[in-house]
Design a protein around this motif. Structure first.
Motif, short mmCIF file in Angstrom:
data_model
loop_
_atom_site.label_atom_id
_atom_site.label_comp_id
_atom_site.label_asym_id
_atom_site.label_seq_id
_atom_site.Cartn_x
_atom_site.Cartn_y
_atom_site.Cartn_z
N LEU A 13 0.83 -1.21 0.00
CA LEU A 13 0.00 0.00 0.00
C LEU A 13 0.87 1.26 0.00
CD1 LEU A 13 -2.78 -1.06 2.51
CD2 LEU A 13 -2.97 -0.82 0.03
N THR A 14 1.97 1.21 0.74
CA THR A 14 2.88 2.36 0.75
C THR A 14 3.46 2.58 -0.63
OG1 THR A 14 3.44 1.91 3.06
CG2 THR A 14 4.95 3.31 1.83
N GLU A 15 3.84 1.51 -1.31
CA GLU A 15 4.42 1.63 -2.65
C GLU A 15 3.43 2.25 -3.63
OE1 GLU A 15 6.46 -1.18 -6.06
OE2 GLU A 15 5.52 -2.09 -4.32
N ARG A 16 2.16 1.89 -3.52
CA ARG A 16 1.15 2.41 -4.44
C ARG A 16 0.74 3.84 -4.12
NH1 ARG A 16 -2.89 -2.25 -3.83
NH2 ARG A 16 -1.32 -3.83 -3.65
N ALA A 17 0.81 4.23 -2.84
CA ALA A 17 0.32 5.54 -2.43
C ALA A 17 1.37 6.64 -2.50
CB ALA A 17 -0.23 5.45 -1.02
N THR A 21 9.72 9.07 -6.21
CA THR A 21 10.85 9.85 -5.70
C THR A 21 10.92 9.85 -4.17
OG1 THR A 21 9.49 11.85 -5.79
CG2 THR A 21 10.88 11.37 -7.71
N ARG A 22 9.81 9.54 -3.50
CA ARG A 22 9.77 9.54 -2.04
C ARG A 22 9.61 8.14 -1.46
NH1 ARG A 22 10.21 14.80 0.18
NH2 ARG A 22 9.42 13.76 2.00
N ARG A 23 9.71 7.12 -2.29
CA ARG A 23 9.39 5.76 -1.87
C ARG A 23 10.35 5.23 -0.80
NH1 ARG A 23 7.89 2.67 -6.80
NH2 ARG A 23 6.10 4.04 -6.65
N ALA A 24 11.63 5.48 -0.92
CA ALA A 24 12.60 4.96 0.06
C ALA A 24 12.33 5.55 1.44
CB ALA A 24 14.02 5.28 -0.38
N GLU A 25 12.07 6.84 1.49
CA GLU A 25 11.77 7.48 2.77
C GLU A 25 10.46 6.94 3.36
OE1 GLU A 25 11.05 11.96 4.59
OE2 GLU A 25 11.47 11.71 2.48
N ALA A 26 9.46 6.74 2.51
CA ALA A 26 8.18 6.21 2.98
C ALA A 26 8.33 4.79 3.52
CB ALA A 26 7.15 6.25 1.86
N MET A 27 9.15 3.97 2.87
CA MET A 27 9.38 2.60 3.35
C MET A 27 10.11 2.62 4.69
SD MET A 27 8.02 0.47 1.33
CE MET A 27 7.39 0.34 -0.32
#
Length: 108
Positions: A13-17, A21-27
């Motif tokens: 869900l994090t990957e889709r939302a 460019t911000r995916r690493a920080e969100a993970m």
């Protein structure tokens, strides 16, 4: 083993939302939230189990799960499917031929 399935859903869900460019920080934030939540849950339910018995610990865990579910259902986006236009359903395809090692060397 419900925990790995929960983790993979959380990360999916994090990957889709989140934009790429911000995916690493969100993970990283999602991982920290999972670990911090587990540490807090173990501390609270352990104290409750020792003081009031296992029923209180299970009640606290169930209440926390119901609260998390309610928050997720009300605060999350309505859809993770993305745009519904015909152009949004397919990835962009470059107009030129892909460069293969053989073409790069001039062999074909």
């Amino acid at each position: 083993m419900p925990a790995p399935r929960t983790w993979s859903r959380c990360f999916g869900l994090t990957e889709r939302a989140v934009p790429p460019t911000r995916r690493a920080e969100a993970m990283a934030v999602a991982t920290s939230a999972i670990v911090g939540g587990q540490a807090l849950a173990v501390a609270v339910t352990g104290r409750l189990a020792e003081s009031y018995g296992p029923a209180a610990a299970f009640a606290a865990a169930s209440t926390a799960a119901a609260l998390a579910c309610a928050i997720a259902l009300t605060a999350g986006p309505s859809s993770y499917t993305g745009p519904t236009t015909e152009a949004g359903r397919h990835a962009r395809v470059p107009d030129r031929q892909p460069i293969t090692p053989a073409r790069e060397q001039g062999w074909s």
